[in-house]
Design a protein around this motif. Structure first.
Motif, PDB file in Angstrom:
ATOM      1  N   ASP A  70      -7.170   2.870  11.755  1.00 29.52           N
ATOM      2  CA  ASP A  70      -7.074   4.067  10.911  1.00 29.52           C
ATOM      3  C   ASP A  70      -7.885   5.212  11.496  1.00 29.52           C
ATOM      4  O   ASP A  70      -8.675   5.018  12.412  1.00 29.52           O
ATOM      5  CB  ASP A  70      -7.488   3.754   9.458  1.00 29.52           C
ATOM      6  N   GLU A 122       0.007   4.178  -2.626  1.00 25.41           N
ATOM      7  CA  GLU A 122      -1.241   4.904  -2.317  1.00 25.41           C
ATOM      8  C   GLU A 122      -1.045   5.770  -1.080  1.00 25.41           C
ATOM      9  O   GLU A 122      -1.519   6.900  -1.013  1.00 25.41           O
ATOM     10  CB  GLU A 122      -2.400   3.939  -2.060  1.00 25.41           C
ATOM     11  N   ALA A 123      -0.332   5.226  -0.071  1.00 23.30           N
ATOM     12  CA  ALA A 123      -0.127   5.966   1.175  1.00 23.30           C
ATOM     13  C   ALA A 123       0.691   7.235   0.902  1.00 23.30           C
ATOM     14  O   ALA A 123       0.320   8.323   1.358  1.00 23.30           O
ATOM     15  CB  ALA A 123       0.574   5.083   2.207  1.00 23.30           C
ATOM     16  N   VAL A 183      -5.892   2.545   4.188  1.00 18.16           N
ATOM     17  CA  VAL A 183      -5.353   3.656   3.395  1.00 18.16           C
ATOM     18  C   VAL A 183      -6.436   4.220   2.478  1.00 18.16           C
ATOM     19  O   VAL A 183      -6.630   5.437   2.392  1.00 18.16           O
ATOM     20  CB  VAL A 183      -4.104   3.206   2.592  1.00 18.16           C
ATOM     21  N   ARG A 197      -3.124   8.779   9.649  1.00 20.34           N
ATOM     22  CA  ARG A 197      -2.174   7.792  10.114  1.00 20.34           C
ATOM     23  C   ARG A 197      -2.804   6.408  10.239  1.00 20.34           C
ATOM     24  O   ARG A 197      -3.940   6.288  10.689  1.00 20.34           O
ATOM     25  CB  ARG A 197      -1.736   8.285  11.503  1.00 20.34           C
ATOM     26  N   LYS A 249      -1.251   9.980  -0.689  1.00 24.99           N
ATOM     27  CA  LYS A 249      -2.191  10.694   0.187  1.00 24.99           C
ATOM     28  C   LYS A 249      -1.509  11.212   1.454  1.00 24.99           C
ATOM     29  O   LYS A 249      -2.194  11.630   2.393  1.00 24.99           O
ATOM     30  CB  LYS A 249      -3.349   9.749   0.575  1.00 24.99           C
ATOM     31  N   ILE A 308      -0.171   9.625   3.810  1.00 29.07           N
ATOM     32  CA  ILE A 308      -0.592   8.858   4.986  1.00 29.07           C
ATOM     33  C   ILE A 308       0.624   8.099   5.525  1.00 29.07           C
ATOM     34  O   ILE A 308       1.368   7.486   4.765  1.00 29.07           O
ATOM     35  CB  ILE A 308      -1.719   7.868   4.600  1.00 29.07           C
ATOM     36  N   THR A 309       0.833   8.196   6.848  1.00 24.54           N
ATOM     37  CA  THR A 309       1.936   7.424   7.447  1.00 24.54           C
ATOM     38  C   THR A 309       1.395   6.070   7.862  1.00 24.54           C
ATOM     39  O   THR A 309       0.358   5.988   8.518  1.00 24.54           O
ATOM     40  CB  THR A 309       2.432   8.077   8.759  1.00 24.54           C
ATOM     41  N   VAL A 310       2.114   5.014   7.499  1.00 25.87           N
ATOM     42  CA  VAL A 310       1.719   3.670   7.934  1.00 25.87           C
ATOM     43  C   VAL A 310       2.830   3.133   8.832  1.00 25.87           C
ATOM     44  O   VAL A 310       3.965   2.964   8.400  1.00 25.87           O
ATOM     45  CB  VAL A 310       1.498   2.723   6.734  1.00 25.87           C
ATOM     46  N   SER A 326       0.816  -1.215   0.000  1.00 26.65           N
ATOM     47  CA  SER A 326       0.000   0.000   0.000  1.00 26.65           C
ATOM     48  C   SER A 326       0.851   1.266   0.000  1.00 26.65           C
ATOM     49  O   SER A 326       0.303   2.371   0.089  1.00 26.65           O
ATOM     50  CB  SER A 326      -0.920   0.027   1.226  1.00 26.65           C
TER      51      SER A 326
END
Ligand code: ADP
Length: 270
Positions: free
Chosen positions: A188, A125-126, A162, A170, A129, A131-133, A122
C-alpha cells in the motif's frame, strides 16, 4: 568398567530428560501467563465500548427533548456497537483458530479465490475512499492447508492496506511462487508504520495509534490472526514499511507443509 561406562552414557540422557521436563514446565507457565494476559486484555477491550454505549444510552435519556442530540448520541451508539461486534467476532475467530489444526485435514487452497474474496470483502471501503485494489502475479497457485484460514489472513492484510491508506491511493496484491513456497504480498501507499512499533504490531490488541483507532474501528487483532495462520501453516509473515510512504506485508507459505510442521507450535500461544 562396564557399569561406569553405562552410568556415563545414561547420565547425560537423564540430564537431558530433566532439562526437557523443566523446559516443558517453563513453556506451560509461559502459555498460562499469556492466557491470563489475554483474558485481562479481552476484558479491558470489551469494557471500553460497553461503557461508552451505557453512557450514550444515559445521554439519550437525558436529552429526550433535544431531537438533534438524540440523533447524535444514537449514531455514536451505532458506531460503538459495530466496534463491539467486530471485536467479539475477531476474538471468537482467534480462539477458534487455536483449537483447529489446519494441517490435520489439509485441502488444496486456491490462492486466486482467497485473493478475490479478500478484494471483494474490502471493496466497499475501497470505493468509499477511491482506492484502487489490483491483483497481479501468477495465477493458479495452490498450497495445502485451510482455505478459510488463509482466506481470513489475506482478507485482514487487504483490509488493513485499505484502512491505513489515504483517499485515491493504490493497493496491489501480488502472488508469486518461490521454489517450494508461495508468497502473497500486499503493498500500500498508506501512512506506514513507525520503526519503533513495527516489532509489536503482530501482538494481540497492539495498535500504533489507539486514539485514531476509535474512529477507524480497528480491534488490534487482525495481524495476530495473520501471524497465527502463517505459523500453523509452517510459513511466516514479514513487513517492510516506511512511515508516510506505505507498507508491504508478505505472507510466505510452503506449498506442501509437513504435518505438524507449523501447527501446535505457533510462535505465540493464543
Ligand atoms: P487493527 O484492527 O487495529 O487494524 P491489526 O492487528 O490488523 O489491528 O493491526 C495492528 C496495527 O498495525 C494497526 O492498529 C495499525 O496501527 C498497524 N497497521 C497494520 N496494517 C497496517 C498498514 N497496512 N499500514 C499502516 N499501519 C498498519
Amino acid at each position: 568398567g562396564s557399569v561406569r561406562t553405562l552410568t556415563a552414557r545414561v547420565a547425560p540422557l537423564g540430564a537431558r530428560l530433566v532439562l526437557a521436563l523443566i523446559e516443558d514446565r517453563t513453556r506451560e507457565k509461559r502459555v498460562e501467563a499469556v492466557r491470563r494476559d489475554f483474558v485481562a486484555n479481552v476484558s479491558h477491550e470489551l469494557k471500553t465500548p460497553v461503557g461508552a454505549i451505557r453512557l450514550l444510552a444515559e445521554a439519550v435519556t437525558d436529552a429526550s427533548d433535544d431531537p438533534e442530540a438524540v440523533q447524535r448520541f444514537a449514531n455514536r451508539m451505532l458506531t460503538e456497537s459495530d466496534r463491539l461486534s467486530k471485536l467479539v467476532q475477531q476474538i471468537i475467530e482467534l480462539s477458534r483458530l487455536q483449537g483447529h489444526d489446519p494441517l490435520e485435514k489439509p485441502v488444496m487452497v486456491d490462492l486466486d479465490a482467497a485473493v478475490a474474496t479478500a478484494v471483494d470483502t474490502s471493496a466497499m471501503e475501497a470505493v468509499a475512499k477511491e482506492i484502487t485494489v489490483d491483483s497481479r502475479g501468477e495465477h493458479g497457485l495452490e498450497v495445502f492447508g485451510s482455505q478459510e484460514q488463509i482466506g481470513a489472513a489475506v482478507s485482514n492484510l487487504v483490509a488493513n492496506a485499505v484502512a491505513y491508506s489515504g483517499r485515491g491511493s493504490r493497493v496491489v496484491v501480488t502472488t508469486r511462487s518461490k521454489g517450494e513456497q508461495v508468497q502473497i504480498s500486499v503493498v500500500d501507499q498508506g501512512i506506514g508504520i513507525p520503526a519503533e512499533d513495527i516489532d509489536r504490531i503482530f501482538e494481540r490488541f497492539y495498535r500504533v495509534d489507539p486514539a485514531r483507532h476509535r474512529s477507524t474501528g480497528g480491534t488490534g487483532l487482525g495481524l495476530a490472526i495473520v501471524k497465527h495462520v502463517a505459523a500453523t501453516h509452517g510459513g511466516d509473515i514479514a513487513v517492510w514499511s516506511v512511515q508516510g510512504q506505505g507498507s508491504t506485508f508478505t505472507l510466505t507459505l510452503p506449498r506442501n507443509p509437513e504435518p505438524g510442521q507449523g501447527s501446535g507450535r505457533p510462535t505465540t500461544p493464543v
